[in-house]
Motif scaffolding. Structure first.
Motif, PDB file in Angstrom:
ATOM      1  N   UNK A  76       0.809  -1.225   0.000  1.00 54.13           N
ATOM      2  CA  UNK A  76       0.000   0.000   0.000  1.00 54.13           C
ATOM      3  C   UNK A  76       0.834   1.263   0.000  1.00 54.13           C
ATOM      4  N   UNK A  77       0.464   2.201  -0.859  1.00 56.06           N
ATOM      5  CA  UNK A  77       1.142   3.502  -0.950  1.00 56.06           C
ATOM      6  C   UNK A  77       0.208   4.470  -1.655  1.00 56.06           C
ATOM      7  N   UNK A  78       0.411   5.739  -1.390  1.00 58.66           N
ATOM      8  CA  UNK A  78      -0.341   6.799  -2.054  1.00 58.66           C
ATOM      9  C   UNK A  78       0.662   7.733  -2.711  1.00 58.66           C
ATOM     10  N   UNK A  79       0.490   7.967  -4.015  1.00 59.28           N
ATOM     11  CA  UNK A  79       1.370   8.842  -4.780  1.00 59.28           C
ATOM     12  C   UNK A  79       0.560  10.062  -5.207  1.00 59.28           C
ATOM     13  N   UNK A  80       0.989  11.232  -4.768  1.00 61.50           N
ATOM     14  CA  UNK A  80       0.267  12.464  -5.064  1.00 61.50           C
ATOM     15  C   UNK A  80       1.162  13.382  -5.889  1.00 61.50           C
TER      16      UNK A  80
END
Length: 232
Positions: A76-80
């Motif tokens: 899981x990761x969030x790339x913004x």
């Protein structure tokens, strides 16, 4: 021979864009590594030291468990970025241009809501009710100190609140941020949404891709384990 004083727009190098901000859960990473070590230790011990059907059962269990551990902890990761928000969850990757994001919500979990009505949980940004309670206590104490005309006491313990770390026994509540870490991350994402939501590069369609690289081996391990148990 003369040298031109300027370059044409086509020959000029492209302007570098800002790199994506990456958000991950430190505690999930640590927990995932520890789980993989334990599974590997027990699994390989059964593979090389076991007898009869034990090595096959251990192999099937490892094929099933290892992808699931990676999916729920390390993956899981969030790339913004400036154009889009990319959410990598255990079994899916969701790419949302900022123009398609309706809201970013925080409750018992953090999620992004698309204008089409789709809701996607941000696995990499888990909500810590304990950290949120600590931040509220700091805020209340700071407000009380300000009302009395004093300055809140500052202490440094060398730990932040990322991943639930902090001073033991509630020490340090008089210092530190008055917002939980994950709430601060959501505030940053909301700022990016406000800044780039109407920009032309941030328009497009929502794209969802299933993580077959995780699903396929986990299903294979489950099928193999089921066959071994049924035929045993």
């Amino acid at each position: 021979m003369t040298t031109p004083d300027h370059q044409s727009p086509a020959s000029q190098p492209p302007v570098p864009t800002a790199k994506d901000r990456i958000y991950r859960s430190p505690m999930a990473l640590v927990g995932g590594v520890l789980l993989l070590v334990v599974v590997g230790w027990l699994g390989f011990d059964a593979l090389f030291q076991g007898h009869g059907r034990t090595p096959w059962l251990a192999l099937a269990a490892m094929i099933l468990i290892v992808p699931l551990v990676i999916a729920f902890t390390l993956r899981p990761a969030v790339f913004a970025g400036e154009a889009r928000l990319r959410v990598r969850n255990p079994f899916r990757v969701i790419s949302l241009p900022w123009g398609q994001v309706a809201a970013l919500r925080s409750g018992f979990s953090n999620e992004v809501v698309a204008k089409s009505g789709g809701k996607y949980q941000l696995w990499a940004i888990p909500v810590s009710l304990r950290a949120r309670k600590k931040a509220e206590m700091r805020k209340s104490r700071a407000a009380a100190e300000a009302a009395r005309g004093g300055e809140p006491t500052r202490r440094s313990f060398g730990f932040g609140t990322v991943g639930g770390f902090g001073a033991p026994g509630g020490a340090g509540l008089k210092s530190g941020p008055t917002r939980a870490d994950t709430d601060q991350v959501m505030d940053e994402l909301r700022e990016l949404l406000d800044r780039h939501g109407e920009a032309q590069p941030a328009q497009g369609e929502v794209a969802v891709r299933w993580a077959y690289e995780v699903i396929a081996p986990a299903l294979a391990g489950a099928v193999l384990l089921l066959i071994l148990l049924v035929t045993g």
